[in-house]
Structure formats: structure tokens, C-alpha cells
Motif scaffolding. Sequence first.
Motif, short mmCIF file in Angstrom:
data_model
loop_
_atom_site.label_atom_id
_atom_site.label_comp_id
_atom_site.label_asym_id
_atom_site.label_seq_id
_atom_site.Cartn_x
_atom_site.Cartn_y
_atom_site.Cartn_z
N GLY A 147 0.82 -1.20 0.00
CA GLY A 147 0.00 0.00 0.00
C GLY A 147 0.85 1.25 0.00
O GLY A 147 0.59 2.20 -0.74
N ARG A 148 1.90 1.25 0.84
CA ARG A 148 2.79 2.41 0.89
C ARG A 148 3.45 2.63 -0.46
O ARG A 148 3.51 3.75 -0.97
CB ARG A 148 3.87 2.20 1.96
CG ARG A 148 3.39 2.39 3.36
CD ARG A 148 4.58 2.36 4.34
NE ARG A 148 4.12 1.73 5.55
CZ ARG A 148 4.52 0.56 6.02
NH1 ARG A 148 5.45 -0.12 5.41
NH2 ARG A 148 4.02 0.07 7.14
N GLU A 149 3.95 1.54 -1.04
CA GLU A 149 4.62 1.64 -2.34
C GLU A 149 3.67 2.14 -3.41
O GLU A 149 4.02 3.01 -4.21
CB GLU A 149 5.20 0.26 -2.73
CG GLU A 149 6.05 0.29 -3.98
CD GLU A 149 7.21 1.27 -3.92
OE1 GLU A 149 7.45 1.94 -4.93
OE2 GLU A 149 7.85 1.40 -2.86
N LYS A 154 1.77 6.50 -6.83
CA LYS A 154 0.69 7.39 -7.24
C LYS A 154 1.09 8.84 -7.03
O LYS A 154 0.84 9.70 -7.87
CB LYS A 154 -0.59 7.09 -6.43
CG LYS A 154 -1.68 6.47 -7.22
CD LYS A 154 -2.92 6.32 -6.38
CE LYS A 154 -4.03 5.74 -7.21
NZ LYS A 154 -5.22 5.48 -6.43
N GLY A 155 1.70 9.13 -5.88
CA GLY A 155 2.15 10.48 -5.57
C GLY A 155 3.18 10.96 -6.57
O GLY A 155 3.12 12.10 -7.04
N GLU A 157 3.56 9.94 -9.63
CA GLU A 157 2.88 10.12 -10.91
C GLU A 157 2.11 11.44 -10.93
O GLU A 157 2.20 12.20 -11.90
CB GLU A 157 1.93 8.94 -11.18
CG GLU A 157 1.31 8.93 -12.55
CD GLU A 157 2.35 8.89 -13.67
OE1 GLU A 157 2.12 9.58 -14.68
OE2 GLU A 157 3.37 8.18 -13.53
N LYS A 158 1.39 11.71 -9.84
CA LYS A 158 0.64 12.97 -9.76
C LYS A 158 1.60 14.15 -9.80
O LYS A 158 1.33 15.17 -10.45
CB LYS A 158 -0.19 13.03 -8.48
CG LYS A 158 -1.54 12.41 -8.61
CD LYS A 158 -2.36 12.70 -7.38
CE LYS A 158 -3.75 12.14 -7.55
NZ LYS A 158 -4.59 12.40 -6.39
N GLY A 159 2.71 14.02 -9.09
CA GLY A 159 3.71 15.09 -9.08
C GLY A 159 4.27 15.35 -10.47
O GLY A 159 4.43 16.49 -10.89
N ARG A 160 4.53 14.28 -11.20
CA ARG A 160 5.05 14.43 -12.57
C ARG A 160 4.03 15.15 -13.44
O ARG A 160 4.36 16.05 -14.19
CB ARG A 160 5.39 13.06 -13.15
CG ARG A 160 6.71 12.54 -12.67
CD ARG A 160 7.12 11.28 -13.43
NE ARG A 160 7.61 10.35 -12.42
CZ ARG A 160 7.07 9.18 -12.10
NH1 ARG A 160 6.03 8.74 -12.74
NH2 ARG A 160 7.60 8.44 -11.16
N GLU A 161 2.75 14.71 -13.33
CA GLU A 161 1.69 15.33 -14.14
C GLU A 161 1.54 16.79 -13.77
O GLU A 161 1.43 17.65 -14.64
CB GLU A 161 0.36 14.60 -13.91
CG GLU A 161 0.29 13.26 -14.58
CD GLU A 161 -0.99 12.51 -14.23
OE1 GLU A 161 -1.91 13.12 -13.65
OE2 GLU A 161 -1.05 11.31 -14.55
N LYS A 162 1.57 17.08 -12.47
CA LYS A 162 1.42 18.45 -12.01
C LYS A 162 2.61 19.28 -12.47
O LYS A 162 2.46 20.41 -12.92
CB LYS A 162 1.30 18.47 -10.48
CG LYS A 162 0.86 19.78 -9.93
CD LYS A 162 0.64 19.68 -8.44
CE LYS A 162 0.11 21.00 -7.92
NZ LYS A 162 -0.08 20.96 -6.48
N GLY A 163 3.79 18.70 -12.39
CA GLY A 163 5.00 19.39 -12.82
C GLY A 163 4.95 19.72 -14.30
O GLY A 163 5.30 20.81 -14.73
N ARG A 164 4.50 18.82 -15.12
CA ARG A 164 4.39 19.07 -16.55
C ARG A 164 3.38 20.17 -16.80
O ARG A 164 3.58 21.08 -17.60
CB ARG A 164 3.99 17.80 -17.29
CG ARG A 164 5.13 16.82 -17.45
CD ARG A 164 4.75 15.72 -18.42
NE ARG A 164 3.69 14.89 -17.89
CZ ARG A 164 3.87 13.71 -17.33
NH1 ARG A 164 5.08 13.21 -17.23
NH2 ARG A 164 2.85 13.01 -16.87
#
Length: 192
Positions: A147-149, A154-155, A157-164
Motif C-alpha cells: 500500500g505504501r509503495e 501514485k504520488g 505520478e501525480k507530481g510528474r503530471e502536475k510538474g508538466r
Amino acid sequence: MDPATIAKAANPWVPRGRVRDEKEKVLRTVQGILNKLTPEMFAPLVQQLLSSGINTPQILQEVISLVFTKAVDEPTFCPMYAALCENLSRGLPELASFQSRCRKEVRKGKREETRREKRREKGREKGREKGREKGREKGREKGREKGREKGREKGREKGREKGRGDSKKGEGEMVEESVWKQTRGETRGGEG
């Protein structure tokens, strides 16, 4: 030294295989007979046992202990050893207490065996429960780690999307600002 003055020890060394007294001889004979005892050889060996020289309460006590030990060591043959006790009590009427002593010993052995079996079962159950709990805990920990992994991934991935998204927005803002500055006549090299 004069050979007449050498005193003999009260309990001298005896080479193996030699018997020191009658009691030891009888007990060795009885042990040999008990080792050969099987349901097929029962009758002739009982006769040998009866004629082996069991003639004192002390020897009888030792024989009872030997029979009891064999019965405990070989529980499958317990009925045969019980029948042996019955035959010995009939064959040795002068030692009538034998049968009651045998019964007491057999009952005592059964109680001890029952207690030992209960302790073994309790230990096995405790071990199984410990193993189950260890397995459950390992499973829980594995689930938590998974679950942690998954959450970390997920975090990321979201960070990458937000960064782009932010960088595109930033470029757009920079382009707008640049156009605005150019229309006002401001240049990059300075104001003028």
C-alpha cells in the motif's frame, strides 16, 4: 607382599558378560525374554519367564519394572504385556501382590502417557497458533508495504503530471509577459 594379606574388595570388578549374583542373572534372563516377546511367541516365552527364577519379592519388583517399561516403550503391545502380567500372577501364586502391582503400574503409566500427550498437543497447538500469528503479521506487513509503495508511486505520478502542467503554464505566462513587454517597448537588455 604376601598373597594371604591382600584383602578382597566388597564390590570387585567383574568382566562384562559375567554375572555377579543370582538376581542379576534372573533379570538378564527376563530382559532377554521380554525382548523376544511377540504375540506369536507368547505362550512358550511365558513358560520360560515363569521358570526363570523369579522367587523373591525383590526380583519380582524388578521384573514388574521391566515389564512396565516395555509396555510404556511399546504401547502397541500393551495388551500383550497386560496378559503377561495376568499369566505371571497365576503362575506365581506365592507372589500374589504381583497382579495388583502390575495394574497400579499400568494405570500410572497410562495417566503419565495421557499427561505427556496433553502437554505435547498443547505445545503443538501453541506452535501452530504462533505460526498462524506470524503468518498473519507477515501478510499484514506485506500489505502495508504494498500500500505504501502504491501510494508513493501514485504520488510520484501525480507530481510528474502536475510538474508538466505547471511548466507549460509557466511557459505560456512567460510568452505573454514577453509580448506585453515588447509592446510597451521594453527590451531585455535594459530599459530605454
